[in-house]
Design a protein around this motif. Structure first.
Motif, short mmCIF file in Angstrom:
data_model
loop_
_atom_site.label_atom_id
_atom_site.label_comp_id
_atom_site.label_asym_id
_atom_site.label_seq_id
_atom_site.Cartn_x
_atom_site.Cartn_y
_atom_site.Cartn_z
N ALA A 59 20.52 28.68 33.65
CA ALA A 59 19.97 27.35 33.92
C ALA A 59 20.33 26.41 32.78
N GLY A 60 21.57 26.51 32.33
CA GLY A 60 22.03 25.78 31.16
C GLY A 60 22.32 24.32 31.39
N GLY A 61 22.19 23.85 32.63
CA GLY A 61 22.31 22.41 32.91
C GLY A 61 23.62 21.83 32.43
N ASP A 62 23.54 20.74 31.67
CA ASP A 62 24.74 20.02 31.25
C ASP A 62 25.22 20.45 29.87
N GLY A 63 24.78 21.62 29.41
CA GLY A 63 25.39 22.21 28.23
C GLY A 63 24.77 21.82 26.90
N GLY A 64 23.55 21.33 26.89
CA GLY A 64 22.92 20.93 25.63
C GLY A 64 22.85 22.04 24.61
N ARG A 92 31.33 17.55 28.68
CA ARG A 92 30.80 17.53 27.31
C ARG A 92 31.59 18.49 26.42
N ALA A 93 31.86 19.68 26.95
CA ALA A 93 32.61 20.66 26.17
C ALA A 93 34.02 20.16 25.88
N ALA A 94 34.66 19.57 26.88
CA ALA A 94 36.02 19.05 26.69
C ALA A 94 36.04 17.93 25.66
N ALA A 95 35.04 17.05 25.72
CA ALA A 95 34.98 15.93 24.79
C ALA A 95 34.82 16.40 23.35
N CYS A 96 34.22 17.58 23.17
CA CYS A 96 34.02 18.14 21.84
C CYS A 96 35.15 19.08 21.44
N GLY A 97 36.18 19.19 22.29
CA GLY A 97 37.29 20.11 22.01
C GLY A 97 36.91 21.57 22.14
N LEU A 98 35.94 21.86 23.01
CA LEU A 98 35.41 23.22 23.14
C LEU A 98 35.59 23.79 24.55
N ALA A 99 36.48 23.20 25.33
CA ALA A 99 36.64 23.63 26.72
C ALA A 99 37.01 25.10 26.83
#
Length: 271
Positions: A59-64, A92-99
């Motif tokens: 239930a991690g939602g949008d990755g907070g 969000r992950a892609a924007a942080c370079g973590l995809a």
């Protein structure tokens, strides 16, 4: 966020509330929730070793939570039933370079795909789920299944002991506060649903029965919700002091017992 039980909002509720949810996350109280949970996890996760950990965020939602752990070098799989939330997590992950460290899977904790239910995860998070289920023990059992023996389990829930204080201090509704003493439900404006409330004592008993050991109790937002001047919390200096205080109180008796959220961190007993 599970859709499996009757207290859960209708499918699509979380997707339609995504903008409001993001606003909540970025507010001081949302930032405190994520910062404190991360700090509590880090103090335990270090004992698992130096290498990247395999983390399952149910239930991690949008990755907070997921993006914070991925930024520490871990590989995180998010499971959620809301497609828009998962899309937001991937963005969000892609924007942080973590995809490459964050995977998103649409699904439900009670019906996980075989490759996720194999008992091989080093860490399992169950942070945004328990308020939306009417059978806590069943959900806890299902969420523990993917965790390897010796692995780390983190549970978060709305603390039932906090509800009378919230109603009395923030709402000035003393009759409602009195009624809340004997209730395990609360409403939420954000998702328009009923929320299940729990106590650390109750959930620790369930976790111990289900095979967890060394369960530690932490409080999240021990004082934040009792400060009624929300505008001050947006001031950088005041927020910095508030975060330092919250981190100092998270594991300190008796404050965690009336914190708005409870976090339990334990290990799955070796077979």
């Amino acid at each position: 966020m599970s859709e499996d039980h009757e207290v859960s909002p209708a499918p699509g509720t979380f997707d339609s509330a995504l903008a409001v949810w993001r606003e909540w996350q970025e507010a001081p109280w949302g930032r405190l929730r994520y910062a404190t949970a991360e700090a509590n996890l880090v103090r335990h996760a270090e004992a698992l070793g130096d290498g990247p950990l395999r983390v399952l965020d149910l239930a991690g939602g949008d990755g907070g939570d997921a993006v914070r752990l991925a930024a520490r070098g871990h590989h995180v799989t998010i499971v959620d039933h809301a497609p828009a939330m998962l899309a937001a997590a991937a963005e969000r992950a892609a924007a942080c370079g973590l995809a490459d460290r964050v995977a998103c899977v649409e699904g439900d904790v009670h019906r996980l795909p075989d490759d996720l239910a194999d008992g091989a995860f080093d860490v399992v998070l169950c942070h945004n789920l328990l308020a939306y289920t009417d059978d806590a023990r069943r959900t806890l059992a299902a969420s523990l299944a993917p965790l390897r023996p010796g692995g780390l389990y983190s549970l978060m829930a709305i603390n039932r002991h906090s509800q009378p204080l919230t109603l009395a201090v923030r709402e000035l509704d003393l009759p409602a506060a009195t009624a809340a003493l004997d209730s395990d439900r609360a409403g939420t404006r954000m998702f328009g649903s009923s929320l299940a409330l729990h106590t650390a004592e109750e959930l620790t008993r369930h976790l111990t029965d289900l095979g967890c050991e060394d369960v530690r109790h932490y409080g999240i937002r021990n004082v934040c919700d009792h400060i009624t001047d929300d505008a001050r919390k947006h001031e950088p200096a005041f927020y910095a002091d508030l975060e330092r205080l919250e981190l100092a109180l998270t594991a300190r008796h008796p404050y965690m017992h009336t914190a708005r959220l409870l976090q339990l961190v334990g290990r799955k007993r070796a077979r």
